[in-house]
Design a protein around this motif. Structure first.
Motif, PDB file in Angstrom:
ATOM      1  N   ALA A  21       0.816  -1.222   0.000  1.00 33.42           N
ATOM      2  CA  ALA A  21       0.000   0.000   0.000  1.00 33.42           C
ATOM      3  C   ALA A  21       0.844   1.264   0.000  1.00 33.42           C
ATOM      4  O   ALA A  21       0.297   2.369  -0.066  1.00 33.42           O
ATOM      5  CB  ALA A  21      -0.922  -0.001   1.230  1.00 33.42           C
ATOM      6  N   ALA A  22       2.166   1.122   0.085  1.00 36.53           N
ATOM      7  CA  ALA A  22       3.033   2.306   0.128  1.00 36.53           C
ATOM      8  C   ALA A  22       2.902   3.102  -1.172  1.00 36.53           C
ATOM      9  O   ALA A  22       2.874   2.535  -2.266  1.00 36.53           O
ATOM     10  CB  ALA A  22       4.479   1.883   0.353  1.00 36.53           C
ATOM     11  N   GLY A  23       2.817   4.414  -1.027  1.00 40.57           N
ATOM     12  CA  GLY A  23       2.726   5.279  -2.194  1.00 40.57           C
ATOM     13  C   GLY A  23       4.066   5.430  -2.880  1.00 40.57           C
ATOM     14  O   GLY A  23       5.083   4.861  -2.475  1.00 40.57           O
ATOM     15  N   THR A  24       4.084   6.248  -3.918  1.00 40.36           N
ATOM     16  CA  THR A  24       5.302   6.395  -4.713  1.00 40.36           C
ATOM     17  C   THR A  24       6.426   7.087  -3.962  1.00 40.36           C
ATOM     18  O   THR A  24       7.591   6.973  -4.350  1.00 40.36           O
ATOM     19  CB  THR A  24       4.987   7.196  -5.990  1.00 40.36           C
ATOM     20  N   ASN A  25       6.096   7.808  -2.894  1.00 37.51           N
ATOM     21  CA  ASN A  25       7.147   8.497  -2.144  1.00 37.51           C
ATOM     22  C   ASN A  25       7.674   7.681  -0.968  1.00 37.51           C
ATOM     23  O   ASN A  25       8.532   8.147  -0.233  1.00 37.51           O
ATOM     24  CB  ASN A  25       6.637   9.854  -1.626  1.00 37.51           C
ATOM     25  N   VAL A  26       7.152   6.459  -0.794  1.00 37.62           N
ATOM     26  CA  VAL A  26       7.577   5.619   0.332  1.00 37.62           C
ATOM     27  C   VAL A  26       7.982   4.252  -0.195  1.00 37.62           C
ATOM     28  O   VAL A  26       7.270   3.663  -1.010  1.00 37.62           O
ATOM     29  CB  VAL A  26       6.448   5.455   1.368  1.00 37.62           C
ATOM     30  N   ARG A  27       9.118   3.763   0.261  1.00 41.41           N
ATOM     31  CA  ARG A  27       9.551   2.411  -0.065  1.00 41.41           C
ATOM     32  C   ARG A  27       9.842   1.646   1.203  1.00 41.41           C
ATOM     33  O   ARG A  27      10.479   2.164   2.112  1.00 41.41           O
ATOM     34  CB  ARG A  27      10.824   2.446  -0.918  1.00 41.41           C
ATOM     35  N   VAL A  28       9.381   0.415   1.257  1.00 42.03           N
ATOM     36  CA  VAL A  28       9.647  -0.461   2.402  1.00 42.03           C
ATOM     37  C   VAL A  28      10.463  -1.639   1.899  1.00 42.03           C
ATOM     38  O   VAL A  28      10.055  -2.326   0.967  1.00 42.03           O
ATOM     39  CB  VAL A  28       8.344  -0.967   3.049  1.00 42.03           C
ATOM     40  N   ARG A  29      11.623  -1.851   2.505  1.00 41.16           N
ATOM     41  CA  ARG A  29      12.471  -2.985   2.155  1.00 41.16           C
ATOM     42  C   ARG A  29      12.653  -3.866   3.372  1.00 41.16           C
ATOM     43  O   ARG A  29      12.973  -3.366   4.465  1.00 41.16           O
ATOM     44  CB  ARG A  29      13.852  -2.504   1.669  1.00 41.16           C
ATOM     45  N   CYS A  30      12.419  -5.169   3.219  1.00 40.27           N
ATOM     46  CA  CYS A  30      12.602  -6.129   4.308  1.00 40.27           C
ATOM     47  C   CYS A  30      14.025  -6.667   4.257  1.00 40.27           C
ATOM     48  O   CYS A  30      14.478  -7.159   3.218  1.00 40.27           O
ATOM     49  CB  CYS A  30      11.611  -7.281   4.166  1.00 40.27           C
ATOM     50  N   ILE A  31      14.717  -6.589   5.386  1.00 34.63           N
ATOM     51  CA  ILE A  31      16.106  -7.027   5.460  1.00 34.63           C
ATOM     52  C   ILE A  31      16.190  -8.121   6.516  1.00 34.63           C
ATOM     53  O   ILE A  31      16.038  -7.854   7.706  1.00 34.63           O
ATOM     54  CB  ILE A  31      17.050  -5.862   5.808  1.00 34.63           C
ATOM     55  N   SER A  32      16.428  -9.344   6.085  1.00 31.10           N
ATOM     56  CA  SER A  32      16.440 -10.480   7.007  1.00 31.10           C
ATOM     57  C   SER A  32      17.795 -10.598   7.683  1.00 31.10           C
ATOM     58  O   SER A  32      18.617 -11.462   7.356  1.00 31.10           O
ATOM     59  CB  SER A  32      16.105 -11.773   6.261  1.00 31.10           C
ATOM     60  N   CYS A  33      18.040  -9.711   8.613  1.00 37.21           N
ATOM     61  CA  CYS A  33      19.262  -9.743   9.416  1.00 37.21           C
ATOM     62  C   CYS A  33      18.916  -9.299  10.832  1.00 37.21           C
ATOM     63  O   CYS A  33      18.029  -8.478  11.018  1.00 37.21           O
ATOM     64  CB  CYS A  33      20.333  -8.795   8.858  1.00 37.21           C
ATOM     65  N   ARG A  34      19.655  -9.808  11.777  1.00 38.71           N
ATOM     66  CA  ARG A  34      19.530  -9.315  13.143  1.00 38.71           C
ATOM     67  C   ARG A  34      20.405  -8.081  13.296  1.00 38.71           C
ATOM     68  O   ARG A  34      21.569  -8.077  12.884  1.00 38.71           O
ATOM     69  CB  ARG A  34      19.969 -10.387  14.132  1.00 38.71           C
ATOM     70  N   VAL A  35      19.853  -7.022  13.882  1.00 42.84           N
ATOM     71  CA  VAL A  35      20.641  -5.834  14.178  1.00 42.84           C
ATOM     72  C   VAL A  35      21.389  -6.087  15.480  1.00 42.84           C
ATOM     73  O   VAL A  35      20.792  -6.439  16.497  1.00 42.84           O
ATOM     74  CB  VAL A  35      19.747  -4.586  14.293  1.00 42.84           C
ATOM     75  N   THR A  36      22.704  -5.905  15.437  1.00 45.50           N
ATOM     76  CA  THR A  36      23.532  -6.232  16.598  1.00 45.50           C
ATOM     77  C   THR A  36      24.047  -5.005  17.333  1.00 45.50           C
ATOM     78  O   THR A  36      24.438  -5.111  18.498  1.00 45.50           O
ATOM     79  CB  THR A  36      24.726  -7.101  16.174  1.00 45.50           C
ATOM     80  N   SER A  37      24.081  -3.837  16.670  1.00 44.69           N
ATOM     81  CA  SER A  37      24.555  -2.636  17.365  1.00 44.69           C
ATOM     82  C   SER A  37      23.985  -1.400  16.696  1.00 44.69           C
ATOM     83  O   SER A  37      23.562  -1.429  15.535  1.00 44.69           O
ATOM     84  CB  SER A  37      26.083  -2.576  17.390  1.00 44.69           C
ATOM     85  N   LEU A  38      23.988  -0.315  17.454  1.00 44.48           N
ATOM     86  CA  LEU A  38      23.518   0.983  16.966  1.00 44.48           C
ATOM     87  C   LEU A  38      24.483   2.038  17.501  1.00 44.48           C
ATOM     88  O   LEU A  38      24.716   2.105  18.707  1.00 44.48           O
ATOM     89  CB  LEU A  38      22.094   1.245  17.445  1.00 44.48           C
TER      90      LEU A  38
END
Length: 984
Positions: free
Chosen positions: A494-511
């Protein structure tokens, strides 16, 4: 290397099997890795220089984990039987018409350059090294570990599994009898079994804690799902990738896979001297009965025959390696094949394309459960109104939308504790979002649609379950998880043309904080910068407590099994099933999960009779002993009589009352016990009296009961008396301090009888329903008014002391005990299992005393009769307390250790609530000095000690807290982005 460092880094639970002899290529491995799966390069038959070249090419293509498979030589087979060899050589010449000069006259042996190729693998970036045809020495395994890599050893039988379980290998690879190509039998060992794959997996789970890669004959997604639900950490697939675009499979072999679908596959030694499964042809038919067991001598003998057959397009003399599922092979890109096998995992964003194609503000959402889904939906819906281009990267290593708790890949034995009609994934008109939200059906409504049929088409187990779901059915968590993954795809779409959603199958380990950017590093070593990061977290793994550490240390190395707090899993249940007597500590939701996994999942049956529910044991169950601090199980949920949008509308604990408390705190302290609990009590009393009045046709009106309760307890008693109802009102003493009497109990059996009477009373009350039944309707009020309780107790309204001592220590566990218990059927099962002698409910507060050699533990207690119980396994059958300081999650641990975040502490005495410290009204993460970070926001279970009541699922038409919190977070993010010039 620590156990955490050896964790299997699987973004998606699929492993590409090493296919020696050509099919395994760097291009195929890279395509599988980019699809989030774990590929293995086959080193067998390759010169060391070619292996080095293949690894170099793969390393240039990917940064994701991969493995290398080596053939372990068998020195004992160096010579072989020359006479048998020469006899078989003549037979090969007669069948194949090959040139005699091309077939070695004497047996040829080779160790396949094992030592050289091991060095190549060790000095690569491969995370795994697997060994086929034999087990390497302990010295080799130590070298692999010293290089930071993990060892995978393969077995095809129970003895083989037990050998690996006792070794220092990290992963057990199990190859079933339907596998294509060579079986991974250990040379010289009686390890070749025809036992089906799933029983072998179950045996491995019972004897080892090591993760399992299971494969052999996998034909489709249904086979993958069956193995994952049986407890495999990942499913290994080879045959289905033989015709992949990137595979190096010989053209003659490819054509045979497509054209010879009317044939079967057979296990033969005809080509190499080792058992291998291939599509039957003239060569296997004529020579399988004569081939001696001589590997690799027969491999070198038939090499020229196979080469000639391939060049001439002769499928009758070629080794057509294939598993029993070969008729499902398709000529497609490898990524598409992987996706078809994991139907509940979306297409994974290509990392190179994703980075090159970023167009505007970048937002990361970490956490793929319902909270993360709600944040993504709000971003998709609200960002469309801003006009700004936003790239959303959604991170997790589980199913997007479902997360870990609701994973559709889990066993269907684990049930929801909410009926199907009261579950959703989408906002609705109750949220006040206007028309600005992604519309979608609630869970039960979705199950009635063609979209559900299509989504579940590859999953016959969930498809069959769907056919029997009614509005008041408690479905499996897996089925609800499948719906959530469908909802995720719908919301992303349902995302419009100004929004992109990408699924990334990784665990985030640090920020990390890098100027105005927030840099996330993932389990594959990749780091990316974002304008804002939203941490939408659920239940996270916890490190064992000091007491659990002591018990683990005591049990380590002994025959005794100790399981610390955590979810009930198929893996743990399999180990418990191997014990004789097991003690489960806890009688809440986790206990009921174990009850299912250790009864019907082991072959037992519950049978409905005229007298009630009976349990027929399978004989595979351990003797289960159960106890807890209270000594009684959570209350059964009343039979649901409410429509999806129907809930108790509070009359005392209203939002207006919550606002009054916030104003009141300016003049005097507000406490839960003095200001909130009395309103909760009156809500329960009102519902109880109203239901009793309706049941006895007493004619009381809600407004009359409300007025009496407002006037005080005495007025309420008079009202009830005048209406002909008992004057005592709701039986608080039986709920606040439940107890099965231990007075004059002379035996455990006698206590059992009293416990069964207690359960039968609860079952009877639950059958009366959550509207007509006065008792359960009153308890259901506590579930319905969670939003109002939360509004009344948000940090800053009640005092720190009250939040800690009255809310967290008293009301939270009490509310869970009475309002989020198991379905009625589960309590009926417990009573039936007790009557059958499979389960024994013990008095409360047990005391554990290990024996001298720690093979058993004696269970006694101050309420016990003089009849000690001996057990050889103990399980902390409950969820761990939410305590960020004890988290085992690498990301949250990093945030706390680097002082980007802090554990919340109460101002009055600096004691910890266990929550991550966030601004309670806008969810910004606070550092140890209390300074908020406008670019990092967090909500969910880790903030429970501040934002009470976050653990509920999304319900339709009741303005769920998850949706409101997500809306608040996203509006904060968009406000931040409006003032940000992005140049990340």
């Amino acid at each position: 290397m620590t156990e955490e460092e050896r964790e299997v880094p699987l973004a998606r639970p699929l492993v590409l099997a090493p296919m020696a002899g050509g099919p395994s290529t760097p291009a195929l491995a890279a395509a599988v890795a980019e699809a989030g799966c774990l590929p293995f390069l086959a080193a067998g038959y390759l010169p060391p220089a070619q292996l080095r070249q293949d690894i170099d090419e793969l390393e240039r293509r990917i940064s994701a984990p991969f493995g290398v498979n080596l053939f372990t030589p068998d020195p004992g087979g160096r010579v072989g039987d020359p006479v048998a060899y020469r006899r078989y050589r003549q037979q090969v010449l007669q069948v194949s018409d090959a040139e005699e000069s091309l077939l070695p006259r004497e047996p040829v042996w080779s160790d396949d350059a094992f030592a050289e190729k091991l060095e190549v693998a060790l000095h690569s970036t491969a995370r795994f090294i697997s060994f086929t045809f034999g087990h390497p020495s302990q010295e080799v395994i130590k070298r692999v570990h010293a290089m930071g890599k993990q060892v995978v050893l393969y077995a095809t039988s129970r003895p083989g599994i037990e050998t690996i379980a006792a070794s220092h290998a990290d992963v057990i690879g199990i190859q079933g009898p339907n596998a294509g190509g060579h079986r991974a039998t250990v040379a010289g060992a009686d390890d070749n079994s025809s036992e089906p794959l799933i029983p072998l997996v179950q045996h491995a789970l019972a004897v080892s804690k090591k993760p399992i890669f299971a494969g052999g004959g996998v034909a489709n997604a249904s086979d993958v799902l069956a193995l994952l639900r049986a407890g495999a950490a990942a499913v290994q697939v080879g045959t289905l990738f033989l015709d992949a675009n990137e595979a190096g499979t010989k053209e003659t072999h490819r054509r045979a896979l497509r054209e010879l679908t009317d044939r079967t596959s057979v296990v033969t030694r005809a080509f190499t001297g080792r058992p291998a499964r291939a599509i039957s042809n003239r060569f296997t038919e004529c020579l399988s009965g004569y081939a001696p067991e001589m590997y690799p001598q027969l491999h070198f003998l038939t090499s020229a025959v196979r080469k000639q057959a391939n060049e001439h397009g002769d499928a009758e003399n070629l080794n057509l390696w294939a598993g029993t599922g070969f008729t499902h092979v398709a000529a497609e890109p490898a990524a598409r094949i992987a996706e078809s096998l994991l139907p509940y995992t979306p297409t994974i964003a290509d990392p190179i394309a994703r980075d090159a194609d970023a167009r505007g503000h970048r937002v990361a959402v970490v956490g793929a459960g319902p909270r993360g889904l709600a944040v993504v939906e709000r971003l998709v819906s609200l960002a469309a109104t801003t006009g700004n281009k936003i790239d959303i990267d959604w991170y997790d290593d589980t199913s997007f939308g479902a997360g870990r708790v609701w994973s559709p890949y889990q066993t269907t034995a684990l049930l929801m504790n909410t009926v199907s009609s009261q579950l959703s994934a989408f906002p609705d008109s109750s949220t006040g979002f206007g028309d600005n939200y992604v519309q979608g059906p609630a869970f039960y409504d979705w199950l009635q649609t063609p979209e559900a049929d299509e989504w579940l088409a590859h999953d016959p187990v969930l498809l069959a379950e769907r056919m029997n779901v009614e509005p008041n059915t408690y479905t499996s968590r897996a089925l609800y998880g499948a719906y959530l993954t469908w909802a995720a795809e719908r919301i992303i779409g349902a995302a419009g043309t100004n929004v992109r959603v990408r699924c990334i199958s990784c665990r985030v380990t640090s920020l990390e904080i890098e100027g105005d950017a927030r840099a996330l590093t993932t389990s594959d070593g990749t780091s990316r910068n974002y304008d804002c990061v939203v941490l939408a977290l659920g239940h996270l793994p916890a490190r064992p407590t000091s007491r659990e550490h002591r018990r683990l240390a005591t049990a380590d190395g002994a025959n005794f099994l100790y399981v610390p707090t955590g979810d009930a899993t198929v893996q743990t249940a399999a180990k418990l099933a191997s014990k004789q007597n097991v003690l489960l500590l806890g009688l809440g939701p986790t206990f009921f999960d174990y009850l299912e996994l250790l009864t019907t999942a082991l072959g037992g049956r519950y049978v409905r009779t005229d007298e009630g529910l009976d349990y027929e044991p399978s004989g595979r169950e351990p003797n289960l002993y159960v106890s807890s601090r209270r000594g009684v199980p959570y209350h059964a949920r009343g039979v649901n009589e409410k429509a999806p949008e129907e809930r108790w509308e509070p009359k005392f604990l209203t939002l207006a009352y919550a606002e009054q408390l916030r104003r009141q705190r300016k003049t005097r302290p507000v406490s839960f016990g003095r200001d909130v609990w009395p309103a909760v009590v009156r809500e329960v009393e009102l519902a109880y009296t109203l239901a009793q009045s309706n049941e006895h046709s007493a004619g009381l009106r809600p407004e009359d009961i409300y007025a009496a309760l407002t006037a005080g307890p005495e007025a309420h008693r008079r009202l009830r008396k005048d209406a002909g109802l008992p004057t005592s009102g709701f039986p608080w003493e039986n709920v606040l301090e439940p107890r099965i009497s231990t007075d004059d109990v002379e035996s455990i059996a006698q206590f059992q009888q009293r416990a069964i009477v207690y359960l039968e009373r609860d079952i009877s009350e639950a059958r009366r329903g959550n509207k007509r039944g006065a008792f359960k309707s009153a308890l259901d009020v506590l579930r319905d008014i969670r939003n109002e309780v939360r509004q009344a107790v948000q940090e800053g309204t009640i005092t720190d002391w009250s939040f800690r001592e009255e809310l967290s220590s008293f009301y939270t566990p009490f509310n869970s005990f009475v309002s989020i218990g198991p379905p009625l059927y589960r309590v009926e099962q417990l009573a039936a299992a007790m009557r059958a002698g499979t389960v024994t409910l013990l008095p409360p507060d047990p005391f554990l005393s290990p024996d001298a050699d720690m093979r058993t533990v004696t269970v006694t207690g101050r309420y016990f009769p003089s009849e000690p119980i001996s057990v050889d396994g103990v399980v902390e059958a409950r969820q761990s307390r939410v305590d960020a300081s004890g988290t085992a999650d690498p990301l949250l641990r990093h945030l706390l250790d680097s002082s980007i975040a802090a554990v919340h502490r109460f101002d009055d005495d600096r004691s910890s609530s266990g929550a991550v410290s966030v601004s309670p009204h806008d969810f910004r993460v606070l550092d140890p000095e209390g300074v908020p970070d406008d670019r990092i926001l967090l909500y969910g279970v880790p903030s429970e000690g501040i934002n009470w009541g976050t653990a509920a699922t999304i319900r339709p038409f009741v303005n769920s807290v998850i949706l409101q919190d997500a809306d608040t977070i996203v509006r904060r993010v968009l406000s931040r982005l409006a003032n940000t010039q992005t140049d990340i």
